[in-house]
Design a protein around this motif. Structure first.
Motif, short mmCIF file in Angstrom:
data_model
loop_
_atom_site.label_atom_id
_atom_site.label_comp_id
_atom_site.label_asym_id
_atom_site.label_seq_id
_atom_site.Cartn_x
_atom_site.Cartn_y
_atom_site.Cartn_z
N UNK A 58 6.44 -8.99 -0.51
CA UNK A 58 7.05 -10.31 -0.53
C UNK A 58 6.55 -11.20 -1.65
N UNK A 59 7.11 -12.39 -1.68
CA UNK A 59 6.76 -13.36 -2.69
C UNK A 59 7.65 -14.58 -2.54
N UNK A 60 7.43 -15.56 -3.41
CA UNK A 60 8.26 -16.76 -3.37
C UNK A 60 8.30 -17.41 -4.74
N UNK A 61 9.34 -18.19 -4.95
CA UNK A 61 9.45 -18.99 -6.17
C UNK A 61 8.81 -20.33 -5.85
N UNK A 62 7.79 -20.69 -6.63
CA UNK A 62 7.06 -21.92 -6.30
C UNK A 62 7.43 -23.10 -7.19
N UNK A 63 8.15 -22.86 -8.30
CA UNK A 63 8.62 -23.98 -9.12
C UNK A 63 9.64 -23.50 -10.14
N UNK A 64 10.36 -24.46 -10.71
CA UNK A 64 11.32 -24.15 -11.76
C UNK A 64 12.66 -23.73 -11.20
N UNK A 65 13.45 -23.13 -12.07
CA UNK A 65 14.75 -22.61 -11.66
C UNK A 65 15.82 -23.67 -11.59
N UNK A 66 16.19 -24.05 -10.38
CA UNK A 66 17.28 -25.00 -10.19
C UNK A 66 16.90 -26.35 -10.76
N UNK A 67 17.87 -26.98 -11.43
CA UNK A 67 17.62 -28.31 -11.97
C UNK A 67 18.62 -29.30 -11.38
N UNK A 68 18.50 -30.57 -11.76
CA UNK A 68 19.33 -31.62 -11.17
C UNK A 68 20.82 -31.36 -11.39
N UNK A 102 0.80 -1.22 0.00
CA UNK A 102 0.00 0.00 0.00
C UNK A 102 0.84 1.28 0.00
N UNK A 103 2.08 1.18 0.45
CA UNK A 103 2.96 2.35 0.50
C UNK A 103 3.76 2.56 -0.77
N UNK A 104 3.82 1.56 -1.64
CA UNK A 104 4.60 1.63 -2.88
C UNK A 104 3.78 1.07 -4.03
N UNK A 105 3.04 1.93 -4.72
CA UNK A 105 2.22 1.44 -5.84
C UNK A 105 3.05 0.65 -6.86
N UNK A 106 2.54 -0.49 -7.25
CA UNK A 106 3.22 -1.35 -8.22
C UNK A 106 4.12 -2.39 -7.58
N UNK A 107 4.42 -2.23 -6.28
CA UNK A 107 5.28 -3.18 -5.57
C UNK A 107 4.41 -4.16 -4.78
N UNK A 108 5.05 -5.20 -4.27
CA UNK A 108 4.34 -6.25 -3.54
C UNK A 108 5.03 -6.53 -2.21
N UNK A 165 13.28 -8.22 -7.76
CA UNK A 165 12.83 -7.27 -8.77
C UNK A 165 11.31 -7.34 -8.96
N UNK A 166 10.76 -8.54 -9.00
CA UNK A 166 9.31 -8.69 -9.15
C UNK A 166 8.58 -8.06 -7.96
N UNK A 167 9.08 -8.28 -6.76
CA UNK A 167 8.45 -7.70 -5.56
C UNK A 167 8.54 -6.18 -5.57
N UNK A 168 9.61 -5.65 -6.14
CA UNK A 168 9.78 -4.20 -6.22
C UNK A 168 8.92 -3.56 -7.30
N UNK A 169 8.29 -4.39 -8.12
CA UNK A 169 7.41 -3.87 -9.16
C UNK A 169 8.04 -3.75 -10.53
N UNK A 170 9.24 -4.27 -10.69
CA UNK A 170 9.90 -4.24 -11.99
C UNK A 170 9.22 -5.27 -12.90
N UNK A 171 9.02 -4.90 -14.15
CA UNK A 171 8.38 -5.79 -15.13
C UNK A 171 9.40 -6.84 -15.58
N UNK A 172 9.37 -7.99 -14.91
CA UNK A 172 10.36 -9.03 -15.19
C UNK A 172 10.04 -9.82 -16.46
N UNK A 173 8.92 -9.53 -17.10
CA UNK A 173 8.57 -10.18 -18.36
C UNK A 173 8.92 -9.27 -19.55
N UNK A 174 9.41 -8.10 -19.27
CA UNK A 174 9.84 -7.17 -20.32
C UNK A 174 10.93 -7.84 -21.15
N UNK A 175 10.85 -7.78 -22.48
CA UNK A 175 11.84 -8.45 -23.33
C UNK A 175 13.29 -8.03 -23.03
#
Length: 84
Positions: free
Chosen positions: A27-37, A19-25, A59-69
């Motif tokens: 916290x968050x978490x990675x729920x799958x993917x990333x590290x592999x065997x 609520x204090x930073x529009x566009x930000x969140x 970056x995602x929590x800060x509101x940065x568009x991490x899907x930007x090309x």
């Protein structure tokens, strides 16, 4: 809010909007993917990918568009450089 990050099939789940930073969140978490065997057998890969995932999540929590090309290209360059 879930974000499907296309590099290494990372799925991020973000917390409530900040609520204090529009566009930000709040916290968050990675729920799958990333590290592999292969990363688990190579400590350098494991810790490097863990760090890259942490930066992407922050970056995602800060509101940065991490899907930007341009952002995706930068992360892909880092991942490719460290895995080659």
């Amino acid at each position: 809010m879930k974000i499907n990050f296309p590099i290494r099939d990372i799925v991020i789940e973000l917390g409530q909007p900040d609520p204090d930073n529009p566009g930000a969140f709040l916290g968050g978490k990675i729920i799958s993917g990333g590290l592999n065997e292969d990363d688990c057998y190579n400590y350098i890969n494991y810790y490097m990918m863990d760090a890259i995932e942490s930066v992407i999540l922050a970056h995602a929590c800060a509101g940065i568009d991490i899907i930007n090309p341009a952002y995706l290209k930068g992360i892909k360059t880092v991942v490719d450089a460290h895995t080659n």
